[in-house]
Design a protein around this motif. Structure first.
Motif, PDB file in Angstrom:
ATOM      1  N   ASP A 158      10.671  -6.031  13.936  1.00 16.83           N
ATOM      2  CA  ASP A 158      12.002  -5.472  13.699  1.00 16.83           C
ATOM      3  C   ASP A 158      12.024  -4.506  12.520  1.00 16.83           C
ATOM      4  OD1 ASP A 158      11.874  -7.175  11.524  1.00 16.83           O
ATOM      5  OD2 ASP A 158      13.480  -8.502  12.213  1.00 16.83           O
ATOM      6  N   ARG A 159      10.851  -4.324  11.900  1.00 12.45           N
ATOM      7  CA  ARG A 159      10.657  -3.333  10.835  1.00 12.45           C
ATOM      8  C   ARG A 159      11.626  -3.518   9.673  1.00 12.45           C
ATOM      9  NH1 ARG A 159       9.225   1.870  14.691  1.00 12.45           N
ATOM     10  NH2 ARG A 159       7.091   1.207  15.080  1.00 12.45           N
ATOM     11  N   ASP A 160      11.845  -4.792   9.326  1.00 12.96           N
ATOM     12  CA  ASP A 160      12.737  -5.100   8.206  1.00 12.96           C
ATOM     13  C   ASP A 160      11.981  -5.395   6.912  1.00 12.96           C
ATOM     14  OD1 ASP A 160      11.664  -7.603   8.741  1.00 12.96           O
ATOM     15  OD2 ASP A 160      13.604  -8.634   8.819  1.00 12.96           O
ATOM     16  N   GLY A 161      10.647  -5.231   6.916  1.00 18.98           N
ATOM     17  CA  GLY A 161       9.863  -5.459   5.718  1.00 18.98           C
ATOM     18  C   GLY A 161       9.373  -6.880   5.548  1.00 18.98           C
ATOM     19  N   GLU A 162       9.592  -7.731   6.562  1.00 18.28           N
ATOM     20  CA  GLU A 162       9.082  -9.108   6.516  1.00 18.28           C
ATOM     21  C   GLU A 162       8.538  -9.505   7.879  1.00 18.28           C
ATOM     22  OE1 GLU A 162      10.251 -13.697   5.367  1.00 18.28           O
ATOM     23  OE2 GLU A 162      11.676 -12.111   4.952  1.00 18.28           O
ATOM     24  N   THR A 163       7.313 -10.013   7.888  1.00 18.22           N
ATOM     25  CA  THR A 163       6.705 -10.507   9.120  1.00 18.22           C
ATOM     26  C   THR A 163       6.935 -12.007   9.184  1.00 18.22           C
ATOM     27  OG1 THR A 163       5.047  -8.756   9.132  1.00 18.22           O
ATOM     28  CG2 THR A 163       4.539 -10.738  10.391  1.00 18.22           C
ATOM     29  N   THR A 164       7.602 -12.449  10.237  1.00 17.03           N
ATOM     30  CA  THR A 164       7.971 -13.857  10.388  1.00 17.03           C
ATOM     31  C   THR A 164       7.058 -14.559  11.387  1.00 17.03           C
ATOM     32  OG1 THR A 164       9.492 -13.434  12.216  1.00 17.03           O
ATOM     33  CG2 THR A 164      10.400 -13.250   9.964  1.00 17.03           C
ATOM     34  N   LEU A 165       7.098 -15.886  11.345  1.00 16.21           N
ATOM     35  CA  LEU A 165       6.346 -16.667  12.325  1.00 16.21           C
ATOM     36  C   LEU A 165       6.837 -16.382  13.739  1.00 16.21           C
ATOM     37  CD1 LEU A 165       5.963 -20.107  10.517  1.00 16.21           C
ATOM     38  CD2 LEU A 165       4.218 -18.366  10.882  1.00 16.21           C
ATOM     39  N   ALA A 166       8.151 -16.193  13.903  1.00 13.20           N
ATOM     40  CA  ALA A 166       8.693 -15.890  15.238  1.00 13.20           C
ATOM     41  C   ALA A 166       8.109 -14.582  15.771  1.00 13.20           C
ATOM     42  CB  ALA A 166      10.218 -15.819  15.187  1.00 13.20           C
ATOM     43  N   CYS A 194       4.884   4.582  14.609  1.00 13.83           N
ATOM     44  CA  CYS A 194       4.746   4.017  13.267  1.00 13.83           C
ATOM     45  C   CYS A 194       5.919   4.412  12.385  1.00 13.83           C
ATOM     46  CB  CYS A 194       3.452   4.494  12.622  1.00 13.83           C
ATOM     47  SG  CYS A 194       1.966   4.122  13.574  1.00 13.83           S
ATOM     48  N   VAL A 195       6.201   3.552  11.407  1.00 11.66           N
ATOM     49  CA  VAL A 195       7.210   3.837  10.387  1.00 11.66           C
ATOM     50  C   VAL A 195       6.610   3.491   9.027  1.00 11.66           C
ATOM     51  CG1 VAL A 195       9.167   3.414  11.929  1.00 11.66           C
ATOM     52  CG2 VAL A 195       8.259   1.547  10.550  1.00 11.66           C
ATOM     53  N   LYS A 225       0.861  -1.184   0.000  1.00  5.65           N
ATOM     54  CA  LYS A 225       0.000   0.000   0.000  1.00  5.65           C
ATOM     55  C   LYS A 225       0.896   1.233   0.000  1.00  5.65           C
ATOM     56  CE  LYS A 225      -3.567   2.435   2.576  1.00  5.65           C
ATOM     57  NZ  LYS A 225      -4.361   2.475   3.804  1.00  5.65           N
ATOM     58  N   ALA A 226       0.752   2.051  -1.020  1.00  7.04           N
ATOM     59  CA  ALA A 226       1.489   3.309  -1.038  1.00  7.04           C
ATOM     60  C   ALA A 226       1.091   4.091   0.209  1.00  7.04           C
ATOM     61  CB  ALA A 226       1.155   4.102  -2.296  1.00  7.04           C
ATOM     62  N   GLY A 227       2.061   4.544   0.940  1.00  9.82           N
ATOM     63  CA  GLY A 227       1.773   5.265   2.179  1.00  9.82           C
ATOM     64  C   GLY A 227       1.477   4.350   3.354  1.00  9.82           C
ATOM     65  N   GLY A 228       1.642   3.025   3.174  1.00  6.76           N
ATOM     66  CA  GLY A 228       1.383   2.071   4.252  1.00  6.76           C
ATOM     67  C   GLY A 228       2.329   2.270   5.425  1.00  6.76           C
ATOM     68  N   MET A 229       1.841   1.944   6.605  1.00  3.90           N
ATOM     69  CA  MET A 229       2.619   2.118   7.833  1.00  3.90           C
ATOM     70  C   MET A 229       2.651   0.817   8.623  1.00  3.90           C
ATOM     71  SD  MET A 229       3.398   5.350   7.633  1.00  3.90           S
ATOM     72  CE  MET A 229       3.842   6.005   9.215  1.00  3.90           C
ATOM     73  N   SER A 230       3.676   0.655   9.434  1.00  6.39           N
ATOM     74  CA  SER A 230       3.769  -0.427  10.402  1.00  6.39           C
ATOM     75  C   SER A 230       3.879   0.224  11.773  1.00  6.39           C
ATOM     76  CB  SER A 230       4.996  -1.302  10.127  1.00  6.39           C
ATOM     77  OG  SER A 230       5.144  -2.275  11.139  1.00  6.39           O
ATOM     78  N   CYS A 231       2.946  -0.129  12.668  1.00 11.93           N
ATOM     79  CA  CYS A 231       2.897   0.490  13.998  1.00 11.93           C
ATOM     80  C   CYS A 231       3.118  -0.571  15.066  1.00 11.93           C
ATOM     81  CB  CYS A 231       1.541   1.162  14.201  1.00 11.93           C
ATOM     82  SG  CYS A 231       1.166   2.389  12.930  1.00 11.93           S
ATOM     83  N   ARG A 232       3.800  -0.206  16.109  1.00 10.00           N
ATOM     84  CA  ARG A 232       4.061  -1.138  17.207  1.00 10.00           C
ATOM     85  C   ARG A 232       2.732  -1.595  17.811  1.00 10.00           C
ATOM     86  NH1 ARG A 232       9.091  -2.300  16.890  1.00 10.00           N
ATOM     87  NH2 ARG A 232      10.618  -0.639  16.873  1.00 10.00           N
ATOM     88  N   PRO A 233       2.551  -2.909  18.009  1.00 12.62           N
ATOM     89  CA  PRO A 233       1.286  -3.411  18.554  1.00 12.62           C
ATOM     90  C   PRO A 233       0.910  -2.784  19.897  1.00 12.62           C
ATOM     91  CG  PRO A 233       2.565  -5.219  17.669  1.00 12.62           C
ATOM     92  CD  PRO A 233       3.457  -4.002  17.637  1.00 12.62           C
TER      93      PRO A 233
END
Length: 157
Positions: free
Chosen positions: A95-103, A30-31, A16-24
């Motif tokens: 860790d905001r690396d662009g990948e959501t892992t199972l861990a 957000c970043v 998503k253009a302009g998408g954000m990831s925010c700490r739960p």
């Protein structure tokens, strides 16, 4: 899949253009996250029963289950939901690396990220949902119940 011990494997991206990831636990922290990847192999097998082809215009004695991609995005477990959200995947990228892992999913308390205030209803789960990984597990089990070629029951293997 056999080597990894997976019953199901899903790999994809949310974008998503302009998408954000925010700490739960701090939704205001957000970043930018215009693209988030995921690769999830799950060992949880499910046996579906009472399956039937739901298109009465097609004569068919067998059932083929087709799993639409949007089924991962339901905000309820076990039932169809008119609300679909992918934000939980972006917010789980701790860790905001662009990948959501199972861990990462296993380390997040479901009560922190998947709240009723955010529109989630976890009451239809077969097993308790303590972590966001548990939410993914339950969504995986519900795939056959929501599929094209619908099944009426699911049982853990």
């Amino acid at each position: 899949m056999v080597d990894g011990g997976y019953a199901i494997y899903v790999e994809g991206t949310i974008e998503k253009a302009g998408g954000m990831s925010c700490r739960p636990n701090v939704p205001s922290d957000c970043v930018p996250a215009p693209l988030v990847r995921f690769r999830w192999g799950l060992p949880h097998g499910v046996a579906y029963g009472d399956c039937e082809w739901i298109d009465p215009t097609v004569a068919n004695s067998s059932v083929t289950l087709t799993f639409p991609a949007v089924d991962w995005l339901h905000t309820t477990v076990g039932a169809d939901s008119p609300t679909l959200r992918a934000q939980w995947i972006a917010d789980a990228d701790l860790d905001r690396d662009g990948e959501t892992t199972l861990a990462e999913l296993q380390s997040i308390d479901a009560a922190t990220l998947l709240t009723r205030r955010r529109g989630y209803d976890l009451s239809g789960a077969l097993d308790p949902i303590a972590t966001v990984y548990d939410f993914l597990r339950e969504q995986t089990r519900a795939l056959g119940l929501r599929s094209w070629g619908q099944c009426g029951s699911a049982q853990n293997l």
